[in-house]
Design an enzyme around this catalytic site. Structure first.
Site, PDB file in Angstrom:
ATOM      1  N   SER A  61      11.581 -14.791 -47.395  1.00 48.09           N
ATOM      2  CA  SER A  61      12.889 -14.633 -46.744  1.00 48.09           C
ATOM      3  C   SER A  61      13.193 -15.661 -45.657  1.00 48.09           C
ATOM      4  CB  SER A  61      13.000 -13.239 -46.129  1.00 48.09           C
ATOM      5  OG  SER A  61      13.182 -12.311 -47.142  1.00 48.09           O
ATOM      6  N   LYS A  64      16.027 -17.894 -46.209  1.00 46.04           N
ATOM      7  CA  LYS A  64      17.428 -17.475 -46.018  1.00 46.04           C
ATOM      8  C   LYS A  64      18.112 -18.264 -44.903  1.00 46.04           C
ATOM      9  CE  LYS A  64      16.370 -12.800 -47.671  1.00 46.04           C
ATOM     10  NZ  LYS A  64      15.961 -11.444 -47.249  1.00 46.04           N
ATOM     11  N   TYR A 189      17.692 -17.886 -56.102  1.00 49.63           N
ATOM     12  CA  TYR A 189      17.128 -17.084 -54.999  1.00 49.63           C
ATOM     13  C   TYR A 189      15.616 -16.894 -55.187  1.00 49.63           C
ATOM     14  CZ  TYR A 189      16.157 -13.053 -52.043  1.00 49.63           C
ATOM     15  OH  TYR A 189      15.598 -12.207 -51.121  1.00 49.63           O
ATOM     16  N   TYR A 241      14.956  -8.064 -39.525  1.00 53.15           N
ATOM     17  CA  TYR A 241      15.533  -6.853 -40.125  1.00 53.15           C
ATOM     18  C   TYR A 241      15.646  -5.737 -39.109  1.00 53.15           C
ATOM     19  CZ  TYR A 241      14.165  -9.742 -43.990  1.00 53.15           C
ATOM     20  OH  TYR A 241      14.004 -10.808 -44.805  1.00 53.15           O
ATOM     21  N   VAL A 259       7.995 -11.975 -46.542  1.00 51.52           N
ATOM     22  CA  VAL A 259       6.912 -11.106 -47.017  1.00 51.52           C
ATOM     23  C   VAL A 259       5.671 -11.888 -47.481  1.00 51.52           C
ATOM     24  CG1 VAL A 259       8.296  -9.071 -47.622  1.00 51.52           C
ATOM     25  CG2 VAL A 259       7.954 -10.867 -49.323  1.00 51.52           C
TER      26      VAL A 259
HETATM   27  O1  DON Z   1      13.752 -10.697 -52.275  1.00 54.37           O
HETATM   28  C1  DON Z   1      12.606 -10.383 -52.052  1.00 54.37           C
HETATM   29  O2  DON Z   1      12.242  -9.237 -52.159  1.00 54.37           O
HETATM   30  C2  DON Z   1      11.606 -11.444 -51.608  1.00 54.37           C
HETATM   31  N1  DON Z   1      11.633 -12.575 -52.432  1.00 54.37           N
HETATM   32  C3  DON Z   1      11.831 -11.834 -50.190  1.00 54.37           C
HETATM   33  C4  DON Z   1      11.809 -10.660 -49.255  1.00 54.37           C
HETATM   34  C5  DON Z   1      11.313 -10.978 -47.902  1.00 54.37           C
HETATM   35  O3  DON Z   1      10.628 -11.949 -47.654  1.00 54.37           O
HETATM   36  C6  DON Z   1      11.595  -9.959 -46.867  1.00 54.37           C
HETATM   37  N2  DON Z   1      11.086 -10.357 -45.589  1.00 54.37           N
HETATM   38  N3  DON Z   1      10.254  -9.953 -44.859  1.00 54.37           N
END
Ligand code: DON
Length: 305
Positions: A61, A64, A189, A241, A259
């Site tokens: 993320s 982003k 994405y 978040y 993540v």
């Molecule tokens: O969209 C997703 O679920 C992952 N590719 C990225 C989510 C993410 O990194 C949330 N952050 N902590």
């Protein structure tokens, strides 16, 4: 400074035993849970590091903020924020509930998955391949890492299992947030989330933001000062978040988590920081990474508040 970073990594290594490595993307679960590293780039060009600063992990993320910058460069901030909101949320990064009950036509901010997917859909390019190539070129430039590339196994794993993101994508297609082919937007994405980075890459991107959009190494302006300001502000309010408030109180600088275990932090007019600790708390943020930043912020008085 390296001595300080070594002792902070040592003091906080115990936190890698708390939390869990992300398992909802199967390939991420293969990561070693004990890793912990940090890299700091100051605006005067000094670089400091400790622990597993050299280990590669996927940006997830944190990408982003890269796509938010590109979307603003391509469309201007008024257009981007007419389509995606800028309010914090008390729900998780992959939540669908705000889309349903708050505004089905406008995801709440560009850091949650729905908002990030909508942001990607605004990036210019004749097809999804060109859009991703532009993101990759931009990411390589702002990190000073021309070798940055996708981790193919994570990309495949995300694409195979990313059904929550598909649900968000098709929901937003049904309400007119997304124009174009949902699978192609999601493919971009998934690829941007699978970019492989180190703490150093994150610290360099953080330093560019800390330097108001100018690369400290070359003096090249990457984004207008106003765009850097907007991105840092959204990082403070939404970057962690539903833990953004606590991060602002405890650490007090713009931050963005992924993540994969990374956190990019930036201290305006002072430094960029990349931290990596694989085990995550229930909100998807690195447990030990947050502790490392907390101690560094106290020791160096980094809070902007
Ligand atoms: O969209 C997703 O679920 C992952 N590719 C990225 C989510 C993410 O990194 C949330 N952050 N902590």
């Amino acid at each position: 400074m390296n001595r300080l970073l070594n002792s902070i990594i040592e003091n906080n290594k115990k936190w890698t035993k708390e939390g869990k490595v992300a398992s909802y993307i199967p390939e991420l679960y293969k990561m070693d849970p004990d890793l912990l590293g940090i890299y700091v780039c100051t605006l005067s060009g000094e670089e400091y590091f400790s622990g597993d600063f050299n280990k590669k992990f996927t940006i997830q993320s944190i990408s982003k903020i890269i796509t938010l910058m590109l979307a603003i460069l391509d469309n201007g901030k008024d257009y981007v924020f007419s389509k995606v909101g800028m309010e914090p949320t008390e729900t998780s990064f992959n939540s669908i509930i705000n889309l349903e009950i708050k505004d089905p036509h406008k995801p709440i901010n560009p850091m949650i998955n729905a908002g990030a997917i909508a942001t990607v859909s605004m990036i210019a390019g004749k097809d999804s391949d060109e859009v991703f190539q532009r993101i990759l070129k931009f990411a390589r430039k702002i990190s000073g890492n021309p070798a940055m590339d996708i981790n193919q196994n994570v990309y495949k794993s995300e694409k195979e299992t990313g059904n929550r993101n598909r649900a968000l994508g098709y929901f937003m297609k049904s309400t007119g947030v997304l124009d174009g082919n949902v699978e192609e937007i999601l493919d971009v994405y998934f690829k941007q989330c699978s970019l492989e980075v180190t703490c150093k890459d994150l610290a360099r991107i953080g330093a560019m933001l800390a330097n108001d959009g100018v690369l400290p190494s070359s003096g090249e302006r990457i984004v207008p000062r106003d765009t850097a300001r907007i991105v840092k502000t959204i990082m403070v309010t939404c970057g962690m978040y539903d833990a953004s408030g606590k991060f602002a109180v405890d650490i007090g600088v713009p931050g963005k988590s992924g993540v994969g275990g990374g956190i990019l932090a930036c201290v305006p007019r002072r430094m960029g920081i990349g931290v990596f600790g694989t085990s995550l708390d229930e909100k998807g943020n690195s447990v030990a990474g947050i502790k490392v930043l907390e101690e560094l912020s106290k020791q160096l008085d980094l809070s902007i508040f």
